[in-house]
Motif scaffolding. Structure first.
Motif, PDB file in Angstrom:
ATOM      1  N   GLU A   1      26.560  -4.965  51.952  1.00 59.80           N
ATOM      2  CA  GLU A   1      27.582  -3.940  51.395  1.00 59.80           C
ATOM      3  C   GLU A   1      27.037  -2.614  51.990  1.00 59.80           C
ATOM      4  O   GLU A   1      26.776  -1.595  51.480  1.00 59.80           O
ATOM      5  CB  GLU A   1      27.646  -3.773  50.064  1.00 59.80           C
ATOM      6  CG  GLU A   1      28.165  -5.379  49.480  1.00 59.80           C
ATOM      7  CD  GLU A   1      29.564  -5.643  50.060  1.00 59.80           C
ATOM      8  OE1 GLU A   1      30.538  -4.730  50.397  1.00 59.80           O
ATOM      9  OE2 GLU A   1      29.519  -6.702  50.614  1.00 59.80           O
TER      10      GLU A   1
ATOM     11  N   LYS B   1      27.937   0.352  55.257  1.00 61.51           N
ATOM     12  CA  LYS B   1      29.057   0.989  55.950  1.00 61.51           C
ATOM     13  C   LYS B   1      29.237   0.392  57.397  1.00 61.51           C
ATOM     14  O   LYS B   1      29.982  -0.082  57.890  1.00 61.51           O
ATOM     15  CB  LYS B   1      29.005   2.282  55.981  1.00 61.51           C
ATOM     16  CG  LYS B   1      29.424   2.828  54.801  1.00 61.51           C
ATOM     17  CD  LYS B   1      29.353   4.549  54.322  1.00 61.51           C
ATOM     18  CE  LYS B   1      29.723   4.956  53.014  1.00 61.51           C
ATOM     19  NZ  LYS B   1      30.024   6.578  53.127  1.00 61.51           N
TER      20      LYS B   1
ATOM     21  N   ASN C   1      27.868   1.295  50.884  1.00 69.05           N
ATOM     22  CA  ASN C   1      29.061   1.281  50.591  1.00 69.05           C
ATOM     23  C   ASN C   1      29.251   1.502  48.967  1.00 69.05           C
ATOM     24  O   ASN C   1      28.966   0.648  48.150  1.00 69.05           O
ATOM     25  CB  ASN C   1      29.856   0.186  50.934  1.00 69.05           C
ATOM     26  CG  ASN C   1      31.222   0.285  51.054  1.00 69.05           C
ATOM     27  OD1 ASN C   1      31.752   1.002  50.058  1.00 69.05           O
ATOM     28  ND2 ASN C   1      31.977  -0.501  51.908  1.00 69.05           N
ATOM     29  N   GLN C   2      29.666   2.593  48.578  1.00 68.79           N
ATOM     30  CA  GLN C   2      29.499   3.036  47.207  1.00 68.79           C
ATOM     31  C   GLN C   2      30.760   2.079  46.287  1.00 68.79           C
ATOM     32  O   GLN C   2      30.526   1.895  45.140  1.00 68.79           O
ATOM     33  CB  GLN C   2      29.874   4.501  46.965  1.00 68.79           C
ATOM     34  CG  GLN C   2      28.700   5.411  47.562  1.00 68.79           C
ATOM     35  CD  GLN C   2      27.403   5.300  46.933  1.00 68.79           C
ATOM     36  OE1 GLN C   2      27.394   4.878  45.560  1.00 68.79           O
ATOM     37  NE2 GLN C   2      26.254   5.540  47.737  1.00 68.79           N
ATOM     38  N   GLN C   3      31.611   1.619  47.114  1.00 75.68           N
ATOM     39  CA  GLN C   3      32.798   0.927  46.367  1.00 75.68           C
ATOM     40  C   GLN C   3      32.511  -0.413  46.111  1.00 75.68           C
ATOM     41  O   GLN C   3      32.725  -1.121  45.217  1.00 75.68           O
ATOM     42  CB  GLN C   3      33.806   1.081  47.252  1.00 75.68           C
ATOM     43  CG  GLN C   3      34.611   2.696  47.205  1.00 75.68           C
ATOM     44  CD  GLN C   3      35.855   2.722  48.009  1.00 75.68           C
ATOM     45  OE1 GLN C   3      36.490   1.900  48.553  1.00 75.68           O
ATOM     46  NE2 GLN C   3      36.450   4.049  47.784  1.00 75.68           N
ATOM     47  N   THR C   4      31.653  -1.006  47.098  1.00 74.39           N
ATOM     48  CA  THR C   4      31.748  -2.397  46.837  1.00 74.39           C
ATOM     49  C   THR C   4      30.287  -2.996  46.716  1.00 74.39           C
ATOM     50  O   THR C   4      29.965  -3.940  46.295  1.00 74.39           O
ATOM     51  CB  THR C   4      32.056  -3.184  48.122  1.00 74.39           C
ATOM     52  OG1 THR C   4      31.406  -2.858  49.423  1.00 74.39           O
ATOM     53  CG2 THR C   4      33.513  -2.561  48.354  1.00 74.39           C
TER      54      THR C   4
ATOM     55  N   SER D   1      33.411  -5.981  43.550  1.00 70.34           N
ATOM     56  CA  SER D   1      33.618  -6.290  44.966  1.00 70.34           C
ATOM     57  C   SER D   1      34.259  -7.644  45.225  1.00 70.34           C
ATOM     58  O   SER D   1      35.278  -7.799  46.056  1.00 70.34           O
ATOM     59  CB  SER D   1      32.610  -5.881  45.929  1.00 70.34           C
ATOM     60  OG  SER D   1      32.656  -6.241  47.326  1.00 70.34           O
TER      61      SER D   1
ATOM     62  N   ASN E   1      38.161  -7.781  44.116  1.00 71.36           N
ATOM     63  CA  ASN E   1      38.861  -7.282  45.004  1.00 71.36           C
ATOM     64  C   ASN E   1      39.022  -7.983  46.084  1.00 71.36           C
ATOM     65  O   ASN E   1      40.137  -8.138  46.654  1.00 71.36           O
ATOM     66  CB  ASN E   1      38.163  -5.834  45.224  1.00 71.36           C
ATOM     67  CG  ASN E   1      38.342  -4.743  44.190  1.00 71.36           C
ATOM     68  OD1 ASN E   1      39.007  -4.952  43.296  1.00 71.36           O
ATOM     69  ND2 ASN E   1      37.396  -3.882  44.368  1.00 71.36           N
TER      70      ASN E   1
END
Length: 363
Positions: A254, A256, A281-284, A335, A338
């Motif tokens: 994970e 970027k 990647n802060q979101q995943t 993650s 999602n």
């Protein structure tokens, strides 16, 4: 690839080591210890104990003020007399110089103090308490060779000033810098082209003495600040500075920009590699599961950084990577959910759309 949260539940024979201040300090100490090889054949020695020994071909200068009373204004006016001015005597192959009034005096393989005592002993038969100053005006008998990636390769004389490894590199115009090309770079055409310009690798400087070859990490010697670890050079030594060996690390998970990064050996921290890859990647990403995988496939060493900790970036900057390391950032549970939805929603959308169309046609 996804490492489990608990290493004990894994079928792989690995031990996950948390990246802590204690681990970072232990690794730094190990690197410092490796800067000077174990059983150092070169022998660092103490510069304060160094004494130059006169050799064949050296030019010896004798100053004997007491002989000026003979009325000799210079060494060029009265043969057989020594004046206050310089008088050069080349050490013969048998190690002797010919001193006026005295004759041959053996000074080969002696220190300056020992040579002075021998000249005084010879002159004392003709002069009461002679004052003699012995020095070397030209050092010709001993030298070392510096080669490789240095601006001025060639021979350097060994003099009465202690010549250490770092001093020899400086004399050759290659002053080691603690800062260098440390920034990891993604492997690309531009990076490959710039890597063709070879630069010195001070982490693998070779010192050859006789049949022995030792490798020194000069950068670690500088960082340690311990002058006693800087080896003293002596006649016949050869110093070779190799070009920088570019290596690679893998950044996956994970991140970027998952990529293959080019690094300089021993000059890439975990923080630098993460930033060169665009960051986590802060979101995943699962921030407390940043792994560094190192070693053989059968039993790798795995290190884990908890990026949620307050000192995470300090630890990441201090943790040094090695060539062929794999940096892996695990994915968060959300993650996975999602991604499941992203794969499921198109199918649901197609089913819903098909149902709506079917109902419209049936009417």
């Amino acid at each position: 690839m996804d490492l489990p949260d608990d290493a004990e539940t894994s079928d792989v024979d690995i031990t996950v080591q948390p990246i802590t201040a204690k681990l970072v300090n232990a690794q730094a100490q190990a690197r410092t210890s490796s800067a000077t090889p174990a059983g150092d054949a070169a022998g660092a020695g103490k510069p304060g104990e160094y004494r130059y020994r006169i050799g064949v071909g050296d030019v010896i200068e004798l100053r004997i003020p007491s002989l000026a009373t003979f009325g000799t204004p210079s060494s060029a006016t009265a043969p057989g007399l020594i004046a206050e001015r310089d008088a050069g005597y080349v050490v013969a192959p048998d190690g002797t110089i010919v001193v006026p009034f005295v004759g041959p005096v053996t000074v080969g393989n002696t220190t300056l103090r020992e040579a002075q005592e021998r000249v005084v002993q010879g002159l004392s038969r003709f002069i009461k308490n002679p004052q003699v100053n012995v020095s070397v005006s030209a050092f010709r008998s001993q030298k070392i060779l510096v080669g490789g990636q240095v601006p001025k390769p060639g021979f350097l004389p060994v003099t009465d000033v202690p010549l250490t490894l770092i001093a020899a590199l400086t004399e050759a115009g290659s002053t080691p810098q603690l800062r260098g090309d440390r920034v990891p770079r993604p492997l690309s055409g531009a990076a490959q082209q710039s890597a063709q310009v070879e630069s010195p690798d001070y982490t693998r400087v070779e010192l050859v003495r006789g049949g022995s070859r030792q490798t020194y990490n000069v950068l670690e010697l500088l960082r340690s600040g311990d002058r006693l670890r800087d080896p003293l050079l002596r006649d016949g030594d050869s110093v070779y500075v190799p070009p920088v060996a570019r290596e690679y690390v893998f950044v996956l998970g994970e991140i970027k920009q998952p990529t293959l990064l080019e690094i300089a050996r021993g000059q890439a921290s975990l923080a630098e590699v993460l930033m060169a890859s665009g960051g986590v990647n802060q979101q995943t990403a699962k921030a407390d599961r940043v792994y560094v995988i190192r070693g053989q496939l059968e039993k790798p060493d795995v290190f884990q950084l908890n990026a949620n900790a307050a000192d995470a970036m300090l630890l990441a900057d201090a943790f040094q990577l090695e060539p062929r390391d794999v940096v892996y950032v695990a994915e968060a549970n959300i993650s996975r959910w999602n991604r499941f939805l992203s794969q499921l929603l198109p199918t649901l959308q197609a089913l819903i759309t098909g149902t709506v169309v079917d109902n419209a046609l049936s009417k």
